[in-house]
Design a protein around this motif. Structure first.
Motif, short mmCIF file in Angstrom:
data_model
loop_
_atom_site.label_atom_id
_atom_site.label_comp_id
_atom_site.label_asym_id
_atom_site.label_seq_id
_atom_site.Cartn_x
_atom_site.Cartn_y
_atom_site.Cartn_z
N HIS A 48 0.90 -1.16 0.00
CA HIS A 48 0.00 0.00 0.00
C HIS A 48 0.93 1.20 0.00
N ALA A 49 1.22 1.73 -1.19
CA ALA A 49 2.25 2.77 -1.28
C ALA A 49 1.88 3.83 -2.30
N PRO A 50 0.84 4.63 -2.05
CA PRO A 50 0.44 5.64 -3.03
C PRO A 50 1.53 6.67 -3.27
N LEU A 51 1.88 6.86 -4.54
CA LEU A 51 2.83 7.88 -4.99
C LEU A 51 4.27 7.62 -4.55
N LEU A 52 4.55 6.50 -3.90
CA LEU A 52 5.91 6.19 -3.48
C LEU A 52 6.76 5.92 -4.72
N SER A 53 7.98 6.48 -4.74
CA SER A 53 8.80 6.40 -5.94
C SER A 53 10.27 6.46 -5.55
N GLY A 54 11.13 6.22 -6.54
CA GLY A 54 12.56 6.40 -6.35
C GLY A 54 13.17 5.49 -5.32
N SER A 55 14.13 6.03 -4.56
CA SER A 55 14.88 5.22 -3.60
C SER A 55 13.99 4.66 -2.50
N GLU A 82 2.63 5.37 -15.31
CA GLU A 82 4.04 5.59 -14.98
C GLU A 82 4.36 5.05 -13.60
N GLU A 83 3.47 5.31 -12.65
CA GLU A 83 3.67 4.79 -11.30
C GLU A 83 3.62 3.27 -11.29
N ALA A 84 2.65 2.71 -12.01
CA ALA A 84 2.52 1.25 -12.08
C ALA A 84 3.74 0.62 -12.73
N ARG A 85 4.23 1.24 -13.81
CA ARG A 85 5.38 0.69 -14.52
C ARG A 85 6.61 0.65 -13.61
N GLU A 86 6.84 1.71 -12.87
CA GLU A 86 8.00 1.73 -11.96
C GLU A 86 7.90 0.61 -10.93
N LYS A 87 6.73 0.41 -10.39
CA LYS A 87 6.56 -0.62 -9.36
C LYS A 87 6.68 -2.02 -9.95
N ILE A 88 6.13 -2.24 -11.14
CA ILE A 88 6.25 -3.55 -11.77
C ILE A 88 7.72 -3.87 -12.07
N ASN A 89 8.46 -2.88 -12.54
CA ASN A 89 9.87 -3.10 -12.86
C ASN A 89 10.71 -3.40 -11.62
N LEU A 90 10.16 -3.12 -10.45
CA LEU A 90 10.83 -3.46 -9.20
C LEU A 90 10.28 -4.76 -8.61
#
Length: 546
Positions: A175-182, A202-210
């Motif tokens: 549960h991490a709305p808008l969480l990004s980066g490091s 964009e947010e979903a893509r970053e999270k999936i790639n992690l």
């Protein structure tokens, strides 16, 4: 042995073929590929990959009666709503009630009860409780880890809870709305595997790639489907569908089936869409839900065709549980449990002394759980004691909002909110995520007291009060659910929702929006029973702009 023929959807092997399935003792014992004249489609039943059953306002057995006609056979259910009221006993209550239905409920161990230390809940679930829950076969996962600062900064209790999940080989929901980066990298590196709070591709893509799976959410309060569905083209194996929070007046009409149909109508690959509603959650959470494979449980649905997508029949463990839009599940008598202490309030309890200057105001965004942090002036009037008090400014849509501790008898916390649009009266609810204290918004202090007192007298519910309106929908189970008939509750909720809108609000669902104004883990500004809360700084803040 029962034989059913049609066009069979094999989501495991990504193909559709004509054939017959044979069912015996609740399982598929054989599948034959053969030409036949039946035109209908047989496919796995749908799974809601993240839902709070409590948000349907129904006990699990009644929730099942509403959703099986839509082809849903299972849910991945986080019981943290009732856990905030009754603790581990509340989780056990949901599990035991769920077992009374053939519907497949899969519950998680709530990870954040209370969600923060800046609100009063009815119970606490610590790491020892989580370990006990996760050791049970009835618990499939560690439910959404809302305390992302605790993950990032290695809070000892958070670490122990997550270590319990790893030890038991069970996934951890995020549960991490808008969480990004490091910060996001630290969060995912801790072993968190899903997120249902994305609002952009964009947010979903970053999270999936992690390494995360993304649950595309379309509920009664948060609607992210349109913004996110395009991600399924890039990452079909990393997407699931969910509702998160859905009220009964909407569940009576549709569930996951509506998301599937909409995605197919939009031209997305049929097999990718069906996997998101079936295969992906079953595999991610290791659910005992059939996927139309030999030796699987006979959990499947029959639809007319992919264009109309009418669910004709729903089967769970080989038993027909819904047909032609009608639930075949019978009502079951369910006991009530509760934790409600609050005492009646008066108009004077909502007084706010004018200290001068601008105030911080919660800004409502319709269809979102996120709020804006606004700054403005409230209306001020001279009281009988010659002091000046702040009151609701109906003309400029700056209304009072209050949260009343329902577990102890204390003075309400009062703030101001813009965007609700009420022109008269007040609405109140004991459904207020996540601690479920009483929340009330109104145009004047007396109406706020009257609405809140209806909730208190019924030990839970939704209430609408105005000069010519006085209506309450009681929620006697933990103050957030009812054991009444699901279809009756759906109708009654629609009526009281319409009454709330008749007071002037243009919001899609004023009650559902109000429920999340006390949810401190969703930015930007919220209100708890302890006061105004800055969700970005993660601290209580002053009503007055400093």
């Amino acid at each position: 042995m029962e034989r059913i023929s049609g066009h069979i959807v094999d989501v495991v092997n990504s193909r559709i073929f004509s054939g017959t399935i044979e069912i015996e003792n609740g399982r598929i014992v054989n599948i034959t590929e053969e030409p036949q004249s039946q035109n209908h489609v047989i496919m796995p039943g749908f799974v809601d990959s993240h839902v709070h059953i409590e948000s349907s306002l129904l006990v699990p057995t009644e929730f099942a009666r509403l959703v099986v006609p839509h082809g849903t056979v299972a849910s991945v259910s986080d019981p943290h709503e009732i856990a905030n009221v009754l603790g581990v006993d509340g989780v056990r209550y949901m599990i035991e009630v769920g077992k009374k239905s053939p519907f497949k409920f899969y519950f998680g161990a709530p990870s954040c009860v209370p969600a923060t230390n800046f609100e009063t809940s009815g119970a606490t679930i610590n790491s020892d409780d989580v370990e006990e829950l996760l050791s049970s076969d009835d618990i499939k996962y560690l439910a959404e880890m809302m305390n992302y600062p605790g993950v990032i900064f290695n809070d000892n209790e958070v670490v122990r809870k997550m270590e319990s999940a790893k030890r038991h080989g069970k996934p951890v929901d995020g549960h991490a709305p808008l969480l990004s980066g490091s910060d996001l990298r630290k969060y995912t590196a801790a072993g968190i595997t899903t997120d249902h709070e994305c609002s952009s591709v964009e947010e979903a893509r970053e999270k999936i790639n992690l390494g995360m799976k993304i649950q595309i959410r379309e509920g009664s309060a948060a609607n992210n489907f349109d913004n996110l569905i395009d991600i399924i083209k890039e990452y079909p194996d990393s997407v699931m569908l969910c509702t998160d929070d859905a009220h009964p007046h909407e569940l009576i009409h549709s569930h996951i089936n509506a998301l599937v149909k909409k995605a197919i109508d939009m031209g997305y690959n049929i097999m990718d869409v069906l996997k998101a509603a079936t295969l992906n959650p079953v595999r991610h959470y290791n659910l005992e839900v059939g996927l139309l494979q030999k030796n699987d449980p006979a959990d499947f649905i029959i639809i007319d065709n992919f264009n109309d997508f009418n669910v004709l029949k729903t089967y769970i463990n080989g038993d027909l549980v819904a047909e032609d839009g009608k639930s075949l599940l019978e009502r079951i008598s369910i006991e009530t449990v509760n934790n409600f202490v609050a005492e009646r309030v008066g108009a004077e309890d909502f007084n706010v002394v004018d200290e001068g200057g601008d105030i911080n105001i919660i800004g409502v965004v319709d269809g979102e759980l996120l709020t804006e942090k606004l700054v403005g002036k409230a209306k001020s009037v001279k009281s009988q004691s010659s002091s000046f008090n702040l009151i609701s400014d109906v003309e400029n849509d700056i209304l009072k909002i209050a949260v009343i501790n329902r577990y102890e008898s204390k003075k309400p916390a009062v703030g101001f909110i813009k965007g609700f649009g009420l022109k008269s009266g007040a609405i109140a609810s004991s459904v207020a995520h996540d601690s479920h204290n009483i929340i009330v918004i109104g145009c004047d202090d007396n109406s706020m007291a009257m609405a809140a007192n209806m909730i208190i007298e019924n030990k839970g519910g939704f209430a609408v009060y105005a000069d010519d309106v006085e209506r309450c929908l009681p929620l006697p189970v933990a103050g957030i659910m009812t054991n009444d008939d699901a279809f009756k509750v759906a109708s009654e909720y629609q009526e009281i929702k319409d009454l709330s809108k008749s007071l002037g609000s243009n919001l899609g669902d004023p009650f559902m929006t109000m429920e999340f104004m006390a949810l401190l883990v969703i930015p930007k500004l919220k209100l708890s029973d302890k006061g105004l809360f800055d969700c970005e700084k993660f601290e209580l803040t002053s009503l007055y702009r400093i």
